[in-house]
Design an enzyme around this catalytic site. Structure first.
Site, PDB file in Angstrom:
ATOM      1  N   ASP A 204       0.878  -1.173   0.000  1.00 24.64           N
ATOM      2  CA  ASP A 204       0.000   0.000   0.000  1.00 24.64           C
ATOM      3  C   ASP A 204       0.915   1.222   0.000  1.00 24.64           C
ATOM      4  OD1 ASP A 204      -1.763   2.045   0.482  1.00 24.64           O
ATOM      5  OD2 ASP A 204      -2.427   1.310   2.449  1.00 24.64           O
ATOM      6  N   ALA A 205       1.062   1.812  -1.197  1.00 24.36           N
ATOM      7  CA  ALA A 205       2.019   2.912  -1.349  1.00 24.36           C
ATOM      8  C   ALA A 205       1.293   4.240  -1.167  1.00 24.36           C
ATOM      9  CB  ALA A 205       2.677   2.818  -2.722  1.00 24.36           C
TER      10      ALA A 205
ATOM     11  N   THR B 233       2.353   9.254   2.654  1.00 22.71           N
ATOM     12  CA  THR B 233       3.393   9.452   3.678  1.00 22.71           C
ATOM     13  C   THR B 233       4.209   8.181   3.894  1.00 22.71           C
ATOM     14  OG1 THR B 233       1.934  11.010   4.820  1.00 22.71           O
ATOM     15  CG2 THR B 233       3.814  10.163   6.068  1.00 22.71           C
TER      16      THR B 233
ATOM     17  N   ILE C 197       4.845   3.823   3.023  1.00 23.58           N
ATOM     18  CA  ILE C 197       4.583   2.631   2.212  1.00 23.58           C
ATOM     19  C   ILE C 197       4.456   1.458   3.177  1.00 23.58           C
ATOM     20  CG2 ILE C 197       5.535   1.086   0.454  1.00 23.58           C
ATOM     21  CD1 ILE C 197       6.697   3.502  -0.890  1.00 23.58           C
TER      22      ILE C 197
ATOM     23  N   GLU D 240      -7.499   1.388  -4.147  1.00 24.06           N
ATOM     24  CA  GLU D 240      -7.193   1.545  -2.719  1.00 24.06           C
ATOM     25  C   GLU D 240      -8.380   1.228  -1.786  1.00 24.06           C
ATOM     26  OE1 GLU D 240      -5.189   5.247  -2.283  1.00 24.06           O
ATOM     27  OE2 GLU D 240      -5.334   5.150  -0.096  1.00 24.06           O
TER      28      GLU D 240
ATOM     29  N   GLY E 144      -1.571  13.903   8.532  1.00 23.78           N
ATOM     30  CA  GLY E 144      -0.724  14.925   7.906  1.00 23.78           C
ATOM     31  C   GLY E 144      -0.863  16.261   8.618  1.00 23.78           C
TER      32      GLY E 144
ATOM     33  N   SER F 100      -2.262   4.672   9.780  1.00 25.43           N
ATOM     34  CA  SER F 100      -0.976   4.726  10.493  1.00 25.43           C
ATOM     35  C   SER F 100      -0.920   5.837  11.530  1.00 25.43           C
ATOM     36  CB  SER F 100       0.175   4.945   9.513  1.00 25.43           C
ATOM     37  OG  SER F 100       0.120   4.032   8.467  1.00 25.43           O
TER      38      SER F 100
END
Ligand code: ADP
Length: 269
Positions: free
Chosen positions: A6-7, A10, A12, A72, A124, A228
């Site tokens: 999953d790239a 922020t 990978i 995605e 972010g 994340s």
């Protein structure tokens, strides 16, 4: 070796099945380190790779040749269902909130799924606003520092406005994030830890509030939080958990929830 990637914007995230153990392993790299990711993958030897996310072209340019790709959101849905099953959490319909660089909100029921919205306030924002306020750019350092901070002198709560009187809504609700201007203005120097903790509070409460509103719209009682942004950030988790409950929904946090997209990609192989 089978590998799901999953790239993201922020980070990978990778999920792969080791042949000896047969269990899923996880690995994360910064998105800016595409070449290091490609090196790591190429050193694994022959691997079947499925990629999702926005950095597929860059990975291909570094010599990684994926067998398959997956959109995605699809990958994320499959990964979430897999983790819910693994953890024995039987949920049919629920709101799914992915707190990545930004935040996206989805509704999942037994047979359908749809993206219902999102907010640009996400992980972010924690990174960017924290940097703007304190100059700190290292994720681990900022979450550690925030954990020692206090929001008391920065955020205006309902109870601050009512000053001892019985408020019509819970006094612990934030009336205004960063809204204690009188307190802030009276200080010579603002504590970086306090500011960071208030940034995390702002993001957590925004994410929880928008999710609970979406839950109300779809008649769902549970919000599953992934992404994340929760990695080693207990303060965010606590803010989201507390606020989701305060606003009447049940929060669920999935261990390895950062890897839903990568798991979904892996399951395609
Ligand atoms: P994306 O898929 O958009 O890359 P993620 O789900 O990977 O999003 O979440 C990115 C967020 O995770 C960051 O904005 C930050 O808040 C948090 N994060 C967790 N670990 C790290 C790290 N090592 N470096 C930078 N950000 C991190």
């Amino acid at each position: 070796m089978k590998l799901g990637i999953d790239a993201g914007g922020t980070l990978i995230k990778m999920a792969y099945i080791e042949e000896e153990s047969g269990s899923i392993q996880y690995r994360t790299f910064p998105a800016s380190h595409i070449e290091a990711v490609a090196d790591w993958i190429l050193k694994l030897g022959p691997a079947e790779v499925c990629v999702t996310g926005g950095k597929v072209k860059q990975l291909e340019a570094c010599g990684v040749q994926p067998l398959a790709g997956i959109v995605e959101f699809e990958a994320t849905y499959h990964g979430v269902r897999y983790l819910l099953k693994e953890t024995g959490t039987p949920l049919e319909s629920f709101i799914l909130t992915n707190v990545g660089t930004g935040t996206s909100i989805h509704y999942l029921s037994e047979h359908t799924h749809r993206r219902v919205g999102g907010t640009g306030v996400g992980g972010g924002t924690i990174m960017g606003l924290s940097y703007a306020l304190t100059g700190l750019a290292d994720y681990e350092e900022l979450v550690r520092s925030a954990a020692n901070g206090s929001r008391e002198g920065i955020d205006l709560k309902v109870r601050h406005i009512y000053e001892g009187a019985e408020p019509p809504i819970p006094g612990e609700l934030t009336a205004s994030n960063f809204g204690r201007l009188n307190m802030l203005a009276a200080l010579d120097k603002l504590s970086p830890s306090d500011l960071l903790s208030s940034v995390i509070g702002l993001v957590g409460e925004t994410v929880a509030t928008t999710s609970v509103l979406a839950a109300g719209q779809f008649g769902a009682g549970t919000v599953v939080f992934i992404g994340s942004s929760f990695i080693r950030n207990d303060l965010l988790k606590e803010a989201v958990e507390g606020y989701t409950k305060l606003r009447g929904a049940a929060p669920v946090f999935l261990e390895n929830g950062a890897y839903c997209g990568a798991i979904g990609a892996l399951l395609q192989l």
